[in-house]
Scaffold this active site. Structure first.
Site, mmCIF file in Angstrom:
data_model
loop_
_atom_site.group_PDB
_atom_site.id
_atom_site.type_symbol
_atom_site.label_atom_id
_atom_site.label_comp_id
_atom_site.label_asym_id
_atom_site.label_seq_id
_atom_site.Cartn_x
_atom_site.Cartn_y
_atom_site.Cartn_z
ATOM 1 N N LYS A 69 0.828 -1.209 0.000
ATOM 2 C CA LYS A 69 0.000 0.000 0.000
ATOM 3 C C LYS A 69 0.862 1.258 0.000
ATOM 4 C CE LYS A 69 -3.989 1.782 2.616
ATOM 5 N NZ LYS A 69 -4.816 1.542 3.822
ATOM 6 N N SER A 144 -9.302 2.608 2.448
ATOM 7 C CA SER A 144 -8.259 3.210 1.650
ATOM 8 C C SER A 144 -7.365 2.205 0.925
ATOM 9 C CB SER A 144 -7.385 4.083 2.568
ATOM 10 O OG SER A 144 -6.785 3.310 3.600
ATOM 11 N N SER A 168 -10.439 0.162 6.313
ATOM 12 C CA SER A 168 -9.655 0.258 5.085
ATOM 13 C C SER A 168 -9.159 -1.060 4.529
ATOM 14 C CB SER A 168 -8.465 1.195 5.300
ATOM 15 O OG SER A 168 -8.905 2.517 5.476
#
Length: 456
Positions: A69, A144, A168
């Protein structure tokens, strides 16, 4: 894949090349992987193949290609969190979870997209653009860890590293029809070398975890990520498997977390999962539960209040236009409080953690919606103040259960109207094994067609 590499059925280079080829084929449509690490990944694959040939001791993910990420530090690479002003911010070390994945032998083939500052339920930013959900160009892949979820669902890699403060990992998994594990607080070390010490809510709520297409892959991802890292003072040396539970294992079913009803597809998904567990010998009940909405409201006050204190000025200065618009709608939920009010919120949190822990002692599995409605459409959170408020309220199961520090597995339950459905399976703190066992039973009865080509 790890087993095939270990037994020399395939080489590490073949595994990495296959995933890079898949990125080339589908990523131009999805924009999930925003930094492709082709040369370094192939070099690492060759080195990993030499280790196999020598007969070296191999980690549990030796040679397996993964993605990471964009907000997590990876040594020598940008950690931008999707913010244009941070595009040249280069990490000087590895995030704890990435360091552990590398130690386990995983090979990072790319970095995945996030919303700016990882603060929206969708994944788009001025630096890298919008990430699409392979199921529908109109619906979000979540946020996210939306880039990671989209990449896994489309087959760009078997596993991705994610993080979850309010949903997320679990929400993007739900959106894209894959499995995602939010581990217990203290299970996976959480440290970003480039970051100043985190606010108290982030220390007590935010966690890193794996996302994959199958629950069994979450297990191996967790095994790799959960290794000791002294940089995290909250990491706990607890075995990954706890003592056996007495049977039948009782399941607490949470059908209406906000008291305002859920979308029919969400209700159907929950009932289907409950029937599957009953058929497998679990005892599913609907006991009186502590208030999920109250936990969501405490999460909102703590996290949004600390956001106002520590990040609002930076957001106002460096956020892109959609982020600033979302921020303007979030501001009314960002309280200012006295020290006594702030401390009282943490006292309320402690009481809630205790109350839910006692419930989970009687009901070792908790089954709930991921969200109270299907996936959002792009930009839904910036349509109006009401739309933004409604989007947060729909995510009450995600934020409320995050407050408690318990593990949660988002597992798909099928497809309705062309979009994935799913449920959230939870357990007592440090009993990821219990949640994963139940999630794997649900998954077995609800086969998903992932990896999929973009459906547009």
């Amino acid at each position: 894949m790890a087993a095939a590499i270990r037994t020399k059925e395939i080489s590490c280079r073949e595994a990495v090349t296959a995933c890079l080829d898949r990125i080339d084929a589908v990523n131009p449509k999805l924009n999930a992987v925003v930094l492709i690490l082709r040369e370094s990944a192939l070099a690492a694959a060759d080195q990993a193949d030499r280790a196999v040939a020598r007969g070296d001791m191999l980690g549990v993910l030796h040679g397996v290609p993964i993605t990471t990420k964009l907000n997590a530090d990876q040594n020598g690479l940008p950690n931008s969190s999707g913010v244009v002003a941070f595009k040249d911010r280069i990490a000087a070390g590895d995030n704890s979870s990435i360091a552990n994945l590398k130690k386990a032998g995983a090979i990072v083939i790319g970095r995945t997209n996030t919303p700016p500052f990882c603060l929206r339920w969708m994944t788009e930013n001025d630096l890298h653009g919008r990430t699409l959900n392979p199921w529908s160009a109109e619906h979000v892949p979540g946020g996210s860890t939306g880039g990671g979820a989209s990449a896994v669902a489309a087959g760009m890699g078997p596993l991705t590293q994610g993080s979850d403060n309010g949903g997320s990992i679990r929400y993007p998994a739900f959106c894209t029809g894959i499995a995602g594990l939010r581990p217990s607080l203290g299970r996976v070390s959480y440290y970003n070398p480039s970051q100043e010490e985190r606010s108290l809510s982030s220390q007590l709520i935010a966690v890193s975890g794996p996302m994959a297409r199958r629950v069994r892959d979450l297990r191996i991802g967790l095994d790799a990520m959960a290794q000791r890292d002294l940089r995290d003072p909250f990491w706990a040396p607890v075995p990954l498997a706890g003592p056996p539970l007495s049977h039948p294992i009782r399941v607490a079913l949470c059908t209406d977390p906000t008291g305002e009803g859920v979308h029919p597809s969400v209700a159907d998904s929950l009932q289907r999962a409950a029937r599957i567990l009953e058929d497998a010998g679990y005892a599913v009940e609907e006991p009186k539960l502590p208030s999920v909405l109250a936990a969501h409201e405490v999460w909102d006050l703590i996290c949004q209040g600390e956001l106002r204190e520590f990040l609002a000025d930076t957001l106002a200065k460096f956020g892109d236009a959609p982020m600033k618009q979302a921020m303007s709608y979030m501001m009314p939920r960002m309280p200012t409080f006295t020290l006594a009010e702030y401390l009282t919120l943490y006292m309320r949190r402690a009481a809630m953690v205790r109350e839910w822990s006692l419930l989970l002692e009687d009901f070792p599995v908790l089954l709930a919606p991921v969200s109270t409605r299907p996936q959002f459409v792009h930009g839904e959170d910036i349509l109006s103040q009401k739309a933004n408020d409604d989007s947060y309220r729909a995510q009450a199961p995600l934020t409320g259960f995050a407050l408690l520090g318990i593990p949660g597995v988002a597992v798909p339950t099928g497809v309705t109207d062309g979009l994935p459905t799913g449920v959230l399976v939870m357990a007592q703190r440090f009993r990821e094994d219990v949640a994963l066992d139940a999630a794997e039973i649900i998954e077995a009865a609800c086969p998903m067609p992932t990896p999929i080509d973009p459906q547009f």
